[in-house]
Design a protein around this motif. Structure first.
Motif, PDB file in Angstrom:
ATOM      1  N   GLU A 482      39.786  63.078  32.196  1.00  0.00           N
ATOM      2  CA  GLU A 482      40.562  61.980  31.116  1.00  0.00           C
ATOM      3  C   GLU A 482      41.447  63.030  30.294  1.00  0.00           C
ATOM      4  N   GLN A 483      42.675  63.080  30.760  1.00  0.00           N
ATOM      5  CA  GLN A 483      43.629  64.006  29.880  1.00  0.00           C
ATOM      6  C   GLN A 483      44.153  63.505  28.590  1.00  0.00           C
ATOM      7  N   ALA A 484      44.152  62.185  28.268  1.00  0.00           N
ATOM      8  CA  ALA A 484      44.642  61.540  27.160  1.00  0.00           C
ATOM      9  C   ALA A 484      43.773  60.405  27.098  1.00  0.00           C
ATOM     10  N   ARG A 485      43.374  59.780  25.888  1.00  0.00           N
ATOM     11  CA  ARG A 485      42.951  58.471  25.534  1.00  0.00           C
ATOM     12  C   ARG A 485      43.702  58.072  24.378  1.00  0.00           C
ATOM     13  N   ILE A 486      44.235  56.656  24.659  1.00  0.00           N
ATOM     14  CA  ILE A 486      45.016  55.883  23.786  1.00  0.00           C
ATOM     15  C   ILE A 486      44.049  54.963  22.889  1.00  0.00           C
ATOM     16  N   LEU A 487      44.327  55.230  21.567  1.00  0.00           N
ATOM     17  CA  LEU A 487      43.580  54.375  20.662  1.00  0.00           C
ATOM     18  C   LEU A 487      44.412  53.536  19.669  1.00  0.00           C
ATOM     19  N   ALA A 502      50.278  52.742  31.145  1.00  0.00           N
ATOM     20  CA  ALA A 502      50.775  52.351  32.875  1.00  0.00           C
ATOM     21  C   ALA A 502      51.753  53.575  32.904  1.00  0.00           C
ATOM     22  N   ALA A 503      52.721  53.796  31.983  1.00  0.00           N
ATOM     23  CA  ALA A 503      53.862  54.775  31.931  1.00  0.00           C
ATOM     24  C   ALA A 503      53.159  56.231  32.408  1.00  0.00           C
ATOM     25  N   PHE A 504      52.128  56.427  31.602  1.00  0.00           N
ATOM     26  CA  PHE A 504      51.449  57.948  31.706  1.00  0.00           C
ATOM     27  C   PHE A 504      50.923  57.832  33.066  1.00  0.00           C
ATOM     28  N   ARG A 505      50.234  56.596  33.584  1.00  0.00           N
ATOM     29  CA  ARG A 505      49.702  56.886  35.067  1.00  0.00           C
ATOM     30  C   ARG A 505      50.764  57.007  36.278  1.00  0.00           C
ATOM     31  N   ARG A 506      51.748  56.166  36.027  1.00  0.00           N
ATOM     32  CA  ARG A 506      53.051  56.624  36.858  1.00  0.00           C
ATOM     33  C   ARG A 506      53.266  57.876  37.422  1.00  0.00           C
ATOM     34  N   GLU A 507      53.170  58.764  36.207  1.00  0.00           N
ATOM     35  CA  GLU A 507      53.728  60.104  36.222  1.00  0.00           C
ATOM     36  C   GLU A 507      52.348  61.039  36.660  1.00  0.00           C
ATOM     37  N   ASP A 508      51.296  60.602  36.971  1.00  0.00           N
ATOM     38  CA  ASP A 508      49.923  61.078  37.479  1.00  0.00           C
ATOM     39  C   ASP A 508      49.222  62.074  36.014  1.00  0.00           C
ATOM     40  N   VAL A 509      49.161  61.116  35.011  1.00  0.00           N
ATOM     41  CA  VAL A 509      48.702  61.718  33.860  1.00  0.00           C
ATOM     42  C   VAL A 509      47.197  60.591  33.791  1.00  0.00           C
ATOM     43  N   ARG A 510      46.048  61.291  33.637  1.00  0.00           N
ATOM     44  CA  ARG A 510      44.954  60.495  33.756  1.00  0.00           C
ATOM     45  C   ARG A 510      44.587  60.195  32.173  1.00  0.00           C
ATOM     46  N   VAL A 511      44.682  58.948  32.077  1.00  0.00           N
ATOM     47  CA  VAL A 511      44.763  58.196  30.664  1.00  0.00           C
ATOM     48  C   VAL A 511      43.798  57.034  30.566  1.00  0.00           C
ATOM     49  N   THR A 512      43.084  56.832  29.555  1.00  0.00           N
ATOM     50  CA  THR A 512      42.445  55.485  29.320  1.00  0.00           C
ATOM     51  C   THR A 512      42.844  54.859  28.045  1.00  0.00           C
ATOM     52  N   VAL A 513      42.488  53.495  27.905  1.00  0.00           N
ATOM     53  CA  VAL A 513      42.648  52.951  26.427  1.00  0.00           C
ATOM     54  C   VAL A 513      41.488  52.547  26.057  1.00  0.00           C
ATOM     55  N   ASP A 514      41.028  52.870  24.810  1.00  0.00           N
ATOM     56  CA  ASP A 514      39.955  52.678  24.194  1.00  0.00           C
ATOM     57  C   ASP A 514      40.074  51.010  23.524  1.00  0.00           C
ATOM     58  N   ALA A 515      39.612  50.144  24.049  1.00  0.00           N
ATOM     59  CA  ALA A 515      40.006  48.678  23.737  1.00  0.00           C
ATOM     60  C   ALA A 515      38.872  48.313  22.718  1.00  0.00           C
ATOM     61  N   LEU A 536      45.681  59.686  21.363  1.00  0.00           N
ATOM     62  CA  LEU A 536      47.022  59.144  20.960  1.00  0.00           C
ATOM     63  C   LEU A 536      46.703  57.779  20.187  1.00  0.00           C
ATOM     64  N   VAL A 537      46.907  57.733  19.043  1.00  0.00           N
ATOM     65  CA  VAL A 537      46.575  56.736  18.096  1.00  0.00           C
ATOM     66  C   VAL A 537      47.807  55.781  17.869  1.00  0.00           C
ATOM     67  N   VAL A 538      47.824  54.657  18.224  1.00  0.00           N
ATOM     68  CA  VAL A 538      49.056  53.550  18.079  1.00  0.00           C
ATOM     69  C   VAL A 538      48.682  52.578  17.255  1.00  0.00           C
ATOM     70  N   GLY A 539      49.571  52.531  16.109  1.00  0.00           N
ATOM     71  CA  GLY A 539      49.501  51.403  15.250  1.00  0.00           C
ATOM     72  C   GLY A 539      50.914  50.514  15.258  1.00  0.00           C
ATOM     73  N   GLU A 540      51.088  49.706  14.122  1.00  0.00           N
ATOM     74  CA  GLU A 540      52.568  49.158  14.006  1.00  0.00           C
ATOM     75  C   GLU A 540      53.561  49.893  14.043  1.00  0.00           C
ATOM     76  N   GLN A 541      53.585  51.201  13.253  1.00  0.00           N
ATOM     77  CA  GLN A 541      54.773  52.241  13.208  1.00  0.00           C
ATOM     78  C   GLN A 541      54.883  52.746  14.473  1.00  0.00           C
ATOM     79  N   GLU A 542      53.819  53.369  15.142  1.00  0.00           N
ATOM     80  CA  GLU A 542      53.715  53.786  16.616  1.00  0.00           C
ATOM     81  C   GLU A 542      54.787  52.892  17.497  1.00  0.00           C
ATOM     82  N   GLU A 543      54.289  51.557  17.466  1.00  0.00           N
ATOM     83  CA  GLU A 543      54.711  50.735  18.361  1.00  0.00           C
ATOM     84  C   GLU A 543      56.358  50.438  18.096  1.00  0.00           C
TER      85      GLU A 543
END
Length: 578
Positions: A482-487, A502-515, A536-543
């Motif tokens: 798992e190269q990256a995890r989106i939080l 989904a964009a990461f996976r399309r370019e063969d980066v191994r990623v998961t989302v912690d839901a 990779l932390v995502v909140g309102e500002q990042e979105e």
């Protein structure tokens, strides 16, 4: 690992083993003992006594050892006739030593070593006196069958280590503690990489999705590099008729490590313990010309070998494993170039996986050997020149080669200084004769090819275990399952998190989302325990900004960047295989 001369350490450790046995005999009644040799990492002694020794007893035994060291007893060599030795051992009910005595050939001098009130059948050598032993530590205790035979009595094997000075001992104990933290069995469980279930079968590995992902990455890299270096790949059966293993000699010399035969169509078949006979079968499937050679064939071939239950150890010693075998068939004129290329290829692969400290060990012709002496000479010379050309440190083991050919073993040193024997480059002057394989030379006549075995990793299982400990489970980006995890901070960012993933996976980066509906601290902590390279932390500002807030495994919080830049960074790092 200590850099002290091996011979000096071996004598110190063997002497420390006798001191430990002397201490045990002082503290316990009715002690019978077997052997107490030095080992690469320390020493052990096998005991049979009425009560069980545990690690809680170690301080008491060590205290008694220190007394014996302080008493400075000389190590005295005592010679006895066979009759005297038998009488002495019988009087003391040392039944295990009586069996060891019976194994000493007639005419060989029988020696004991006395240390104060302790004496044991022993060849030596030892240090001058117990006072010369200044740094030792008892480490563990385990069961051990007498002579390693499971139907024999179970003894208690107490392990320890010793060094010539306290500083080296402290360094070694620190290394052991670090090794404990990196134990691949614990990491395999904590990171959900693999399991070995007793209810399925000891020594049989189950690869979980995360571990399997790493294995696929290793295998794909292995295949690609072999194709780039002029190899072709083979796939061979898992079973073969008994006559195949009779011709190869396995049934005669290796039968105890092979699993019981099965009957198919009235004929016996064996599960393969090695791939070599099948590769020879492919070679002999047609006439070969000198113009066809060299042939470089490699296989990730799964084999099965019987290992005693007490010898099994996580991924490092298993019963079913995949060998990264290769066999090279070449003419006498091609031998040297092929060996040098194999050595270059092997060292390049090891360096890619992060092992820079590589040493070669050259084993030469033993007394009992098969094959043309001229071929032995040429093979050994080719190995010597290849090592010299690659400028590798080398140690010679005169007479230490297998009966069928000389070899080079490559040992690598891991991140905490331990040395592991890994790659083997082995000439086989036996199997080409047994299977009568040939090639047609430029003179139109048949000639015997040279056959070179080459196992790069040895087995994928053992290599994976060592690699896990080398990195402490924190695999580099190119190998991380798992190269990256989106939080996402809240559920409101889940759609954006999934879009970025989904964009990461399309370019063969191994990623998961912690839901998970948890606080960010808990999500970060879970990713850190999973040794994920990028969080990779995502909140309102990042979105709103089309970005992610990056936290790296190595550098901590790094701040907000466009998600595309983060993607490019991960892909570049993986491509560099740092």
């Amino acid at each position: 690992m200590s850099r002290e001369p091996h011979e000096k350490l071996e004598v110190v450790r063997h002497s420390a083993a006798h001191v430990m046995a002397a201490a045990v005999c002082r503290l316990y009644d009715e002690v019978r003992f077997d052997i107490g040799p030095a080992t690469e990492q320390g020493f052990y002694y096998d005991f049979d006594l009425p009560e069980r020794i545990t690690s809680d007893d170690f301080p008491r035994i060590e205290e008694e050892m220190r007394k014996i060291v302080g008493e400075d007893h000389p190590f005295e060599r005592v010679e006895m006739s066979r009759e005297e030795a038998v009488e002495w051992l019988e009087q003391r009910n040392q039944t295990y030593k009586l069996e060891r005595l019976a194994e000493i050939p007639e005419g060989e001098t029988i020696t004991f070593y006395r240390t104060g009130d302790f004496m044991d059948l022993c060849r030596g050598p030892h240090v001058e006196s117990t006072g010369k032993i200044s740094a030792f530590k008892l480490l563990s205790v385990a069961g051990s069958y007498f002579h390693g035979i499971e139907t024999n009595p179970m003894l208690q094997r107490v392990y320890g280590t010793a060094f010539t000075n306290p500083k080296e001992l402290r360094k070694h104990l620190q290394q052991l503690e670090e090794a404990r933290k990196r134990d691949h069995r614990r990491l395999g469980r904590d990171l959900d990489l693999f399991s070995i279930r007793e209810d399925v079968g000891p020594g049989l590995v189950h690869w979980h999705p995360r571990g399997a992902r790493i294995r696929v990455l290793i295998e794909n890299f292995w295949r690609d590099e072999h194709f780039r270096n002029g190899y072709e790949l083979l796939f061979t059966p898992h079973i073969g008729k008994a006559n195949l293993w009779e011709t190869s000699g396995h049934l005669g010399f290796y039968h105890e490590s092979m699993y019981a035969p099965m009957e198919i169509d009235g004929q016996e078949y064996y599960i393969k313990p090695m791939n070599c006979p099948f590769h020879i079968a492919v070679y002999s499937s047609q006439t070969r010309s000198y113009r066809d050679l060299p042939l470089r064939w490699a296989e990730l071939g799964t084999v099965y070998r019987y290992e005693k239950a007490g010898a099994l150890h996580g991924l490092l010693r298993v019963r079913g494993f995949t060998q990264d075998d290769a066999h090279i068939f070449c003419t006498p004129d091609q031998v040297e170039d092929e060996i040098r290329e194999v050595l270059r290829f092997s060292t390049a692969i090891w360096k890619t996986f992060g092992f820079e400290d590589i040493r070669a060990y050259l084993s030469t012709r033993p007394e009992k050997a098969v094959g043309d002496p001229a071929r032995w000479e040429q093979s050994t010379a080719a190995l010597e020149r290849a090592v010299e050309a690659e400028e590798l440190p080398v140690e010679r083991d005169e007479g230490g080669g297998a009966f069928y050919g000389p070899k080079i073993d490559l040992k690598v040193r891991d991140a905490i200084g331990r040395e592991w024997q890994m790659s083997t480059i082995q000439f086989d002057l036996n199997l080409p004769e047994r299977f009568d394989i040939n090639f047609v030379g430029s003179d139109g006549r048949e000639h015997r090819p040279y056959m070179i075995h080459r196992a790069l990793f040895g087995s994928l299982e053992r290599f994976f275990g060592i690699l896990t400990e080398h990195y402490g489970g924190a695999f580099p980006v190119w190998l991380a399952p798992e190269q990256a995890r989106i939080l996402p901070i809240t559920d409101r960012q889940l759609p954006y998190a999934n879009e970025v993933a989904a964009a990461f996976r399309r370019e063969d980066v191994r990623v998961t989302v912690d839901a998970q509906q948890e606080k960010m601290g808990a999500k970060i902590r879970r990713a850190q325990l999973g040794k994920v390279p990028y969080m990779l932390v995502v909140g309102e500002q990042e979105e709103e900004a089309g970005a992610v807030a990056v936290r790296s495994r190595s550098g901590g919080r790094e701040g907000q960047v466009p998600w595309r830049d983060c993607l490019d960074r991960i892909r570049a790092e993986a491509a560099e295989r740092r």
